[in-house]
Design an enzyme around this catalytic site. Sequence first.
Site, PDB file in Angstrom:
ATOM      1  N   CYS A 158       0.822  -1.406  -0.013  1.00 28.50           N
ATOM      2  CA  CYS A 158       0.083   0.016  -0.021  1.00 28.50           C
ATOM      3  C   CYS A 158       0.905   1.334   0.093  1.00 28.50           C
ATOM      4  O   CYS A 158       0.786   2.087  -0.770  1.00 28.50           O
ATOM      5  CB  CYS A 158      -0.925  -0.057   1.121  1.00 28.50           C
ATOM      6  SG  CYS A 158      -0.020  -0.306   2.760  1.00 28.50           S
TER       7      CYS A 158
HETATM    8  N1  LIG Z   1      -5.024  -3.809   4.776  1.00 31.12           N
HETATM    9  C1  LIG Z   1      -4.288  -3.069   3.932  1.00 31.12           C
HETATM   10  O1  LIG Z   1      -4.618  -2.147   3.824  1.00 31.12           O
HETATM   11  C2  LIG Z   1      -3.398  -3.811   2.919  1.00 31.12           C
HETATM   12  C3  LIG Z   1      -3.131  -5.238   3.154  1.00 31.12           C
HETATM   13  N2  LIG Z   1      -2.314  -5.810   2.002  1.00 31.12           N
HETATM   14  C4  LIG Z   1      -2.069  -7.287   2.387  1.00 31.12           C
HETATM   15  O2  LIG Z   1      -3.045  -8.143   2.229  1.00 31.12           O
HETATM   16  C5  LIG Z   1      -3.146  -9.331   3.027  1.00 31.12           C
HETATM   17  C6  LIG Z   1      -4.558  -9.219   3.622  1.00 31.12           C
HETATM   18  O3  LIG Z   1      -4.658  -7.984   4.511  1.00 31.12           O
HETATM   19  P1  LIG Z   1      -5.897  -7.595   5.141  1.00 31.12           P
HETATM   20  O4  LIG Z   1      -7.094  -7.919   4.439  1.00 31.12           O
HETATM   21  O5  LIG Z   1      -5.689  -6.349   5.885  1.00 31.12           O
HETATM   22  O6  LIG Z   1      -5.780  -8.754   6.335  1.00 31.12           O
HETATM   23  P2  LIG Z   1      -7.086  -9.285   7.375  1.00 31.12           P
HETATM   24  O7  LIG Z   1      -6.283  -9.724   8.505  1.00 31.12           O
HETATM   25  O8  LIG Z   1      -8.062  -8.081   7.519  1.00 31.12           O
HETATM   26  O9  LIG Z   1      -7.541 -10.610   6.746  1.00 31.12           O
HETATM   27  C7  LIG Z   1      -6.827 -11.858   6.698  1.00 31.12           C
HETATM   28  C8  LIG Z   1      -7.609 -13.073   6.109  1.00 31.12           C
HETATM   29  O10 LIG Z   1      -7.066 -14.120   5.833  1.00 31.12           O
HETATM   30  C9  LIG Z   1      -7.843 -15.097   6.610  1.00 31.12           C
HETATM   31  N3  LIG Z   1      -6.846 -16.262   6.931  1.00 31.12           N
HETATM   32  C10 LIG Z   1      -6.031 -16.033   8.267  1.00 31.12           C
HETATM   33  N4  LIG Z   1      -5.128 -17.492   7.879  1.00 31.12           N
HETATM   34  C11 LIG Z   1      -5.262 -17.946   6.974  1.00 31.12           C
HETATM   35  C12 LIG Z   1      -5.068 -19.252   6.483  1.00 31.12           C
HETATM   36  N5  LIG Z   1      -3.963 -20.003   7.007  1.00 31.12           N
HETATM   37  N6  LIG Z   1      -5.726 -19.826   5.288  1.00 31.12           N
HETATM   38  C13 LIG Z   1      -6.681 -18.806   4.616  1.00 31.12           C
HETATM   39  N7  LIG Z   1      -7.103 -17.746   5.228  1.00 31.12           N
HETATM   40  C14 LIG Z   1      -6.575 -17.421   6.342  1.00 31.12           C
HETATM   41  C15 LIG Z   1      -8.526 -14.633   7.783  1.00 31.12           C
HETATM   42  O11 LIG Z   1      -9.381 -14.955   8.291  1.00 31.12           O
HETATM   43  P3  LIG Z   1      -9.440 -16.033   9.584  1.00 31.12           P
HETATM   44  O12 LIG Z   1      -8.706 -15.749  10.413  1.00 31.12           O
HETATM   45  O13 LIG Z   1     -10.806 -15.954  10.083  1.00 31.12           O
HETATM   46  O14 LIG Z   1      -9.159 -17.543   8.696  1.00 31.12           O
HETATM   47  C16 LIG Z   1      -8.853 -13.277   6.947  1.00 31.12           C
HETATM   48  O15 LIG Z   1     -10.100 -13.681   6.046  1.00 31.12           O
HETATM   49  C17 LIG Z   1      -2.064  -9.116   3.813  1.00 31.12           C
HETATM   50  O16 LIG Z   1      -0.838  -9.935   3.508  1.00 31.12           O
HETATM   51  C18 LIG Z   1      -1.663  -7.827   3.874  1.00 31.12           C
HETATM   52  O17 LIG Z   1      -0.233  -7.345   4.101  1.00 31.12           O
HETATM   53  C19 LIG Z   1      -1.831  -5.198   1.313  1.00 31.12           C
HETATM   54  C20 LIG Z   1      -1.961  -3.784   0.942  1.00 31.12           C
HETATM   55  C21 LIG Z   1      -2.828  -3.345   1.812  1.00 31.12           C
HETATM   56  C1  LIG Z   2      -1.572   0.683   9.339  1.00 31.28           C
HETATM   57  C2  LIG Z   2      -0.719  -0.460   9.210  1.00 31.28           C
HETATM   58  O1  LIG Z   2      -0.332  -1.234  10.057  1.00 31.28           O
HETATM   59  N1  LIG Z   2      -0.210  -0.690   7.724  1.00 31.28           N
HETATM   60  C3  LIG Z   2       0.666  -1.919   7.572  1.00 31.28           C
HETATM   61  C4  LIG Z   2       0.712  -2.095   5.960  1.00 31.28           C
HETATM   62  C5  LIG Z   2      -0.440  -2.451   5.323  1.00 31.28           C
HETATM   63  C6  LIG Z   2       0.012  -3.866   4.801  1.00 31.28           C
HETATM   64  O2  LIG Z   2      -0.789  -4.701   5.064  1.00 31.28           O
HETATM   65  O3  LIG Z   2       1.071  -3.841   4.192  1.00 31.28           O
HETATM   66  P1  LIG Z   2       1.246  -4.462   2.686  1.00 31.28           P
HETATM   67  O4  LIG Z   2       0.874  -3.353   1.924  1.00 31.28           O
HETATM   68  O5  LIG Z   2       2.645  -4.588   2.660  1.00 31.28           O
HETATM   69  O6  LIG Z   2       0.616  -5.888   2.402  1.00 31.28           O
HETATM   70  C7  LIG Z   2       1.824  -1.661   8.285  1.00 31.28           C
HETATM   71  O7  LIG Z   2       2.465  -0.786   8.509  1.00 31.28           O
HETATM   72  O8  LIG Z   2       2.485  -3.077   8.272  1.00 31.28           O
END
Ligand SMILES: NC(=O)C1=CN([C@@H]2O[C@H](COP(=O)(O)OP(=O)(O)OC[C@H]3O[C@@H](n4cnc5c(N)ncnc54)[C@H](OP(=O)(O)O)[C@@H]3O)[C@@H](O)[C@H]2O)C=CC1
Ligand SMILES: CC(=O)N[C@@H](CCC(=O)OP(=O)(O)O)C(=O)O
Length: 338
Positions: A158
Amino acid sequence: MQNTIIVGASGYTGAELAQILTRHPHFNLMALYVSTNSADANKPISTLYPKLKQIVDLPLLPLPENTEKLTALAQSIDTVFLATAHEVSHDLAPIFLAAGCKVFDLSGAYRVNNAAFYTEFYGFKHQYPELLKNAVYGLAEWNAEKIKHTNLVAVAGCYPTVSQLSLKPLIENHLLDLSQLPVINAVSGVSGAGRKASLTSSFCEVSLNAYGVFNHRHQPEIATHLGTEVIFTPHLGNFKRGILATITAKLKPGVTDTQIHSAYQQYYANKPLIRIYEQGLPSIQAVEFTPYCDIGFATKNGHIIIIGAEDNLLKGAAAQAVQCANIRYGFDETVGLI
Ligand SMILES: NC(=O)C1=CN([C@@H]2O[C@H](COP(=O)(O)OP(=O)(O)OC[C@H]3O[C@@H](n4cnc5c(N)ncnc54)[C@H](OP(=O)(O)O)[C@@H]3O)[C@@H](O)[C@H]2O)C=CC1
Ligand SMILES: CC(=O)N[C@@H](CCC(=O)OP(=O)(O)O)C(=O)O
């Protein structure tokens, strides 16, 4: 129609993906998955996110634990979006790739081709150097040609997305004096930390604070893909979604605002999800709930301050993942997004 599943669908980025892919004309959203022992297993996603009621009511299925069943699932689909933690994506991507799926991974597990980086910044030893080498970094505006020919897209992070989109045109056009490192100060909403409860993201704890100072994993991700070092400081703000990046850099002597505008125009004229400001500066309000990255700037005394804004869950994650998938399959890159 591409038969598609989302793993990690109950998380913040997974739920955004579910909403986008449900409406997408070329992806057939077959099923949503969570972890094998998830507390949310078998609940309709719309019970977790009522705004999805009658839009996406698919159940959150527990992912098969056993590799044979996982392989059978992988063989029954064309495309998987991994909206899972880095370690989970690290383990799942090879299984889906071996079955011939196209994998769009939102995590950091395949973004940087350097195994030592994973030990230092992610705390696990990377087991798949070949995949790491061949994965394509999903910064959609810059890597479209490579994205078209890969089965593994490591969607850019992000903060790295907004930072690189803001800086790259100026670096590529040699407009910056890089003897002074660009300084990126970025503020993210709390959804950046994911849905799972934690003390730092709880209501009474969230304020406005810097974190990861000099050691956030996005610094090396940005530096690697920009090809130049930067100073990067992330901040957590008390709002739900969006990232605002304020980037300060030194211009080469004599560089004018017209040259800077031309550089942005040159790279982004045909990139519909980038909006360059002629006047005024981007804000989170302008980009939240949208797939756009907005960029504006001001200059004074040989320095530039660039302001970039995006929705971390959309251009910073789910929308960019779908943009990459559109590019991979040869669809217009904005299908399903605007
Ligand atoms: N949030 C953000 O702004 C951003 C996030 N990302 C990346 O995207 C990915 C997801 O982020 P985000 O949506 O915030 O994460 P969340 O923590 O909100 O969601 C994670 C999801 O993964 C599931 N999960 C956990 N363990 C497992 C497993 N072993 N197998 C299958 N599913 C699993 C969880 O459900 P449950 O635990 O119930 O199984 C949940 O649905 C991360 O790698 C993050 O770094 C990238 C850019 C931005
Ligand atoms: C506010 C906050 O905690 N932000 C996360 C970055 C978001 C994320 O999930 O990282 P990726 O884009 O690399 O997947 C952090 O600093 O680790």
